[in-house]
Design a protein around this motif. Structure first.
Motif, PDB file in Angstrom:
ATOM      1  N   PRO A 171      78.559  59.166   9.227  1.00  0.00           N
ATOM      2  CA  PRO A 171      78.393  60.206   8.200  1.00  0.00           C
ATOM      3  C   PRO A 171      79.592  61.147   8.069  1.00  0.00           C
ATOM      4  N   HIS A 172      80.282  61.489   9.185  1.00  0.00           N
ATOM      5  CA  HIS A 172      81.431  62.405   9.017  1.00  0.00           C
ATOM      6  C   HIS A 172      82.662  62.052   9.829  1.00  0.00           C
ATOM      7  N   LEU A 173      82.539  61.295  10.916  1.00  0.00           N
ATOM      8  CA  LEU A 173      83.730  60.970  11.717  1.00  0.00           C
ATOM      9  C   LEU A 173      84.555  59.869  11.040  1.00  0.00           C
ATOM     10  N   ARG A 174      85.853  60.164  10.873  1.00  0.00           N
ATOM     11  CA  ARG A 174      86.754  59.143  10.333  1.00  0.00           C
ATOM     12  C   ARG A 174      87.918  58.935  11.292  1.00  0.00           C
ATOM     13  N   VAL A 175      88.326  57.679  11.457  1.00  0.00           N
ATOM     14  CA  VAL A 175      89.426  57.333  12.368  1.00  0.00           C
ATOM     15  C   VAL A 175      90.510  56.607  11.559  1.00  0.00           C
ATOM     16  N   PRO A 176      91.736  56.479  12.112  1.00  0.00           N
ATOM     17  CA  PRO A 176      92.830  55.854  11.353  1.00  0.00           C
ATOM     18  C   PRO A 176      92.534  54.406  10.950  1.00  0.00           C
ATOM     19  N   ALA A 177      93.170  53.966   9.869  1.00  0.00           N
ATOM     20  CA  ALA A 177      93.028  52.604   9.357  1.00  0.00           C
ATOM     21  C   ALA A 177      93.812  51.624  10.246  1.00  0.00           C
ATOM     22  N   PRO A 178      93.563  50.304  10.076  1.00  0.00           N
ATOM     23  CA  PRO A 178      94.201  49.293  10.926  1.00  0.00           C
ATOM     24  C   PRO A 178      95.734  49.248  10.847  1.00  0.00           C
ATOM     25  N   ILE A 179      96.352  49.902   9.880  1.00  0.00           N
ATOM     26  CA  ILE A 179      97.812  49.930   9.826  1.00  0.00           C
ATOM     27  C   ILE A 179      98.385  50.647  11.052  1.00  0.00           C
ATOM     28  N   ALA A 180      97.602  51.561  11.640  1.00  0.00           N
ATOM     29  CA  ALA A 180      98.100  52.382  12.745  1.00  0.00           C
ATOM     30  C   ALA A 180      97.632  51.832  14.091  1.00  0.00           C
ATOM     31  N   ILE A 181      98.499  51.913  15.090  1.00  0.00           N
ATOM     32  CA  ILE A 181      98.155  51.439  16.440  1.00  0.00           C
ATOM     33  C   ILE A 181      96.959  52.222  16.985  1.00  0.00           C
ATOM     34  N   ALA A 182      96.799  53.480  16.552  1.00  0.00           N
ATOM     35  CA  ALA A 182      95.681  54.310  17.023  1.00  0.00           C
ATOM     36  C   ALA A 182      94.345  53.607  16.778  1.00  0.00           C
ATOM     37  N   HIS A 183      94.216  52.971  15.618  1.00  0.00           N
ATOM     38  CA  HIS A 183      92.988  52.249  15.275  1.00  0.00           C
ATOM     39  C   HIS A 183      92.679  51.194  16.351  1.00  0.00           C
ATOM     40  N   HIS A 184      93.710  50.448  16.760  1.00  0.00           N
ATOM     41  CA  HIS A 184      93.507  49.339  17.698  1.00  0.00           C
ATOM     42  C   HIS A 184      93.278  49.826  19.129  1.00  0.00           C
ATOM     43  N   LEU A 185      93.891  50.968  19.471  1.00  0.00           N
ATOM     44  CA  LEU A 185      93.642  51.551  20.800  1.00  0.00           C
ATOM     45  C   LEU A 185      92.196  52.035  20.885  1.00  0.00           C
ATOM     46  N   ILE A 186      91.746  52.692  19.828  1.00  0.00           N
ATOM     47  CA  ILE A 186      90.374  53.206  19.788  1.00  0.00           C
ATOM     48  C   ILE A 186      89.383  52.033  19.809  1.00  0.00           C
ATOM     49  N   LYS A 187      89.690  51.003  19.008  1.00  0.00           N
ATOM     50  CA  LYS A 187      88.810  49.833  18.902  1.00  0.00           C
ATOM     51  C   LYS A 187      88.711  49.095  20.239  1.00  0.00           C
ATOM     52  N   ALA A 188      89.858  48.906  20.894  1.00  0.00           N
ATOM     53  CA  ALA A 188      89.867  48.181  22.175  1.00  0.00           C
ATOM     54  C   ALA A 188      88.952  48.867  23.181  1.00  0.00           C
ATOM     55  N   TRP A 189      89.029  50.197  23.223  1.00  0.00           N
ATOM     56  CA  TRP A 189      88.150  50.918  24.153  1.00  0.00           C
ATOM     57  C   TRP A 189      86.683  50.811  23.701  1.00  0.00           C
ATOM     58  N   ALA A 190      86.432  51.064  22.405  1.00  0.00           N
ATOM     59  CA  ALA A 190      85.047  51.112  21.916  1.00  0.00           C
ATOM     60  C   ALA A 190      84.341  49.773  22.103  1.00  0.00           C
ATOM     61  N   GLU A 191      85.101  48.684  22.007  1.00  0.00           N
ATOM     62  CA  GLU A 191      84.494  47.349  22.130  1.00  0.00           C
ATOM     63  C   GLU A 191      84.470  46.863  23.582  1.00  0.00           C
ATOM     64  N   GLY A 192      84.848  47.731  24.502  1.00  0.00           N
ATOM     65  CA  GLY A 192      84.710  47.401  25.918  1.00  0.00           C
ATOM     66  C   GLY A 192      85.844  46.567  26.501  1.00  0.00           C
ATOM     67  N   ASP A 193      86.989  46.538  25.818  1.00  0.00           N
ATOM     68  CA  ASP A 193      88.104  45.736  26.316  1.00  0.00           C
ATOM     69  C   ASP A 193      88.985  46.470  27.342  1.00  0.00           C
ATOM     70  N   VAL A 194      88.684  47.728  27.584  1.00  0.00           N
ATOM     71  CA  VAL A 194      89.472  48.483  28.565  1.00  0.00           C
ATOM     72  C   VAL A 194      88.624  48.674  29.813  1.00  0.00           C
ATOM     73  N   ARG A 195      89.095  48.102  30.912  1.00  0.00           N
ATOM     74  CA  ARG A 195      88.331  48.220  32.174  1.00  0.00           C
ATOM     75  C   ARG A 195      89.191  48.865  33.241  1.00  0.00           C
ATOM     76  N   TRP A 196      88.608  49.757  33.971  1.00  0.00           N
ATOM     77  CA  TRP A 196      89.304  50.403  35.098  1.00  0.00           C
ATOM     78  C   TRP A 196      88.742  49.828  36.387  1.00  0.00           C
ATOM     79  N   ASP A 197      89.627  49.527  37.356  1.00  0.00           N
ATOM     80  CA  ASP A 197      89.075  48.996  38.604  1.00  0.00           C
ATOM     81  C   ASP A 197      88.726  50.105  39.586  1.00  0.00           C
TER      82      ASP A 197
END
Ligand code: ZN
Length: 308
Positions: free
Chosen positions: A282-308
């Motif tokens: 409804p109100h949160l907007r994040v950068p479009a796929p042209i920006a690396i920020a989009h992919h950093l946010i996506k990688a974390w949100a989809e669970g691709d970032v793991r800390w040991d």
């Protein structure tokens, strides 16, 4: 690993060839060679039969009345590719005798529809031509400089110093705390559009990437960061940045934002971030796929970032 916009340059930059002035001059008039004109840093685009970079022939360039030497970008399948600054022309579309459908486009807009390989060539072309425009004079002695090695250096004829194209590294990071991540809204572009993005800042001299990440997060959000993990990087030719994308693990959670630089910094839950990435929050907007920020946010949100 996905390929970022601006990161797919397929050209062989030909470091050995570009030292040979005779070879460069022969390629500049070879009918197989291709020239990409940029006017006021806007890139030429052809629209028919498909929308892509608007390469023109050496003959078309030779007809122009411009004093700026072309920049040799590199080789692709043995064909030399050049970028040429045609900003001196009053009416470049007319003087290049272009078809009606060809146009000069701002690089960021063009990058939204060009292929990854083309945006890579665009990043190199724009950053290089802009660097040459900004470095007409020697920063050591103040005398005029001249282009050398097909554009990889500028030489001062007075004090003989060689100047190299600059790239400005920017650390950009998504800080995480379990199931939430830290996003901010910097003054300027983000505040105007109402979007939240990864925190970012120019690296300082004598600083590692990890140290830059920890410093920027501390400065902008007052958060202490522990582990830092590199994700990927993206050339960002506005004018000559290299975005170094990281994930970082928070050690503290209380936000104390830098009011001068940030309009807001918040923790966002994973579910909200996933909805924003899909474009149905409804109100949160994040950068479009042209920006690396989009992919950093996506990688974390989809669970691709793991800390040991
Ligand atoms: Zn000098």
């Amino acid at each position: 690993m996905h390929l970022h916009v601006f990161a797919g340059n397929p050209l062989d930059r030909g470091d050995v060839y570009r030292r040979d002035q005779t070879w460069l001059e022969a390629q500049a008039i070879n009918s197989r060679s291709r020239f990409l004109p940029l006017w006021q840093l806007n890139v030429l685009i052809q629209a028919e039969p498909e929308t892509r970079l608007g390469w023109v022939s050496p003959a078309a360039i030779a007809r122009l009345d411009i004093a700026v030497p072309p920049v040799f970008l590199g080789l692709l399948e043995d064909v030399a590719h050049f970028a040429t600054d045609v900003s001196q022309l009053g009416d470049p579309r007319h003087e290049l005798n272009l078809e009606e459908s060809w146009r000069f486009e701002e690089a960021r807009t063009a990058a939204t529809y060009l292929s990854p390989t083309e945006t890579g060539i665009l990043a190199q072309s724009k950053a290089q031509l802009d660097w040459h425009r900004r470095h007409q004079f020697c920063s050591v002695c103040g005398q005029p400089t001249v282009l050398g090695r097909g554009g990889h250096i500028r030489k001062c004829m007075a004090c003989k110093v060689e100047h190299f194209p600059r790239t400005d590294p920017v650390a950009i990071m998504v800080v995480t705390d379990g199931d939430r991540c830290l996003l901010g809204q910097s003054r300027g572009r983000l505040a105007r559009t109402g979007a939240y993005s990864a925190l970012a800042g120019f690296m300082d001299q004598g600083e590692s990437i990890e140290a830059a990440v920890r410093r920027e997060v501390k400065e902008e959000a007052g958060i202490e960061v522990g582990q830092v993990r590199y994700h990927s990087s993206q050339p960002w030719p506005f004018p000559s940045s290299l975005m170094i994308g990281c994930h970082a693990r928070a050690l503290t959670t209380d936000i104390h934002k830098d009011d001068a630089e940030m309009t807001d910094v918040q923790w966002f839950d994973r579910a909200d971030v996933l909805a924003a990435l899909r474009g149905d929050h409804p109100h949160l907007r994040v950068p479009a796929p042209i920006a690396i920020a989009h992919h950093l946010i996506k990688a974390w949100a989809e669970g691709d970032v793991r800390w040991d």
